[in-house]
Design a protein around this motif. Structure first.
Motif, short mmCIF file in Angstrom:
data_model
loop_
_atom_site.label_atom_id
_atom_site.label_comp_id
_atom_site.label_asym_id
_atom_site.label_seq_id
_atom_site.Cartn_x
_atom_site.Cartn_y
_atom_site.Cartn_z
N ASN A 8 1.31 -0.70 -0.06
CA ASN A 8 0.17 -0.04 -0.19
C ASN A 8 0.82 1.23 -0.21
O ASN A 8 1.92 1.33 0.67
CB ASN A 8 -0.69 0.17 1.02
N TYR A 9 0.35 2.02 -0.83
CA TYR A 9 1.36 3.74 -0.63
C TYR A 9 0.79 4.35 -0.67
O TYR A 9 -0.75 4.66 -0.44
CB TYR A 9 1.29 3.61 -2.06
N ALA A 10 0.95 5.32 0.18
CA ALA A 10 0.37 6.57 0.74
C ALA A 10 0.02 7.41 -1.49
O ALA A 10 0.70 7.51 -2.26
CB ALA A 10 1.29 7.99 1.49
N TYR A 11 -1.16 8.08 -0.82
CA TYR A 11 -1.82 8.92 -2.58
C TYR A 11 -0.85 9.89 -2.85
O TYR A 11 -0.91 9.82 -3.78
CB TYR A 11 -3.17 9.33 -1.84
N SER A 12 0.26 10.61 -1.87
CA SER A 12 0.77 11.25 -2.59
C SER A 12 2.04 10.67 -3.38
O SER A 12 2.46 11.54 -4.32
CB SER A 12 1.08 12.49 -1.73
N LYS A 60 1.74 7.82 -4.83
CA LYS A 60 1.44 6.74 -6.18
C LYS A 60 1.84 6.48 -7.56
O LYS A 60 0.86 8.07 -8.05
CB LYS A 60 0.05 7.01 -6.02
#
Length: 120
Positions: A57-61, A63
């Motif tokens: 999972n990644y932070a939206y900022s 991705k």
């Protein structure tokens, strides 16, 4: 005992790339998760990317720009950062949790952190 050694930080220009490494050593029986976090001056620490058995999972900022990979044989975690922006400037730290081989005790270890600075 588990130790984490990070490397790869530095100064890079806007749009540049860096790759961070986090090598875990010690008597590890099992790793639950390995992840990267960052903390910018005056801000709280935030998750960048977290890898578990279920995926990453990644932070939206980040991705589409950052990629977390893991070499299981070497217990090493990588963070490939592309198209870096000034707002990516922070101290990046890796975190690993799991169980020790000696007595199966749970551990949760942090690396020392490495500075990433993106200039505009």
């Amino acid at each position: 005992q588990v130790q984490l050694v990070e490397s790869g930080g530095g100064l890079v220009q806007l749009g540049g790339s860096l790759r961070l490494s986090c090598a875990a050593s010690g008597t590890i029986f099992k790793i639950n998760s390995m992840g990267w976090y960052r903390q910018a001056p005056g801000k709280q620490r935030e998750l960048v990317g977290l890898g578990t058995a279920a995926g990453t999972n990644y932070a939206y900022s980040v991705k589409g720009r950052f990629n977390v990979t893991r070499d299981g044989a070497k217990n090493t975690l990588y963070l490939q950062m592309n198209n870096l922006k000034p707002e990516d400037t922070a101290v990046y730290s890796c975190n690993v949790d799991g169980f020790l081989e000696s007595d199966y005790r749970y551990f949760d270890q942090w690396g020392q952190g490495t500075q990433v600075t993106v200039s505009s």
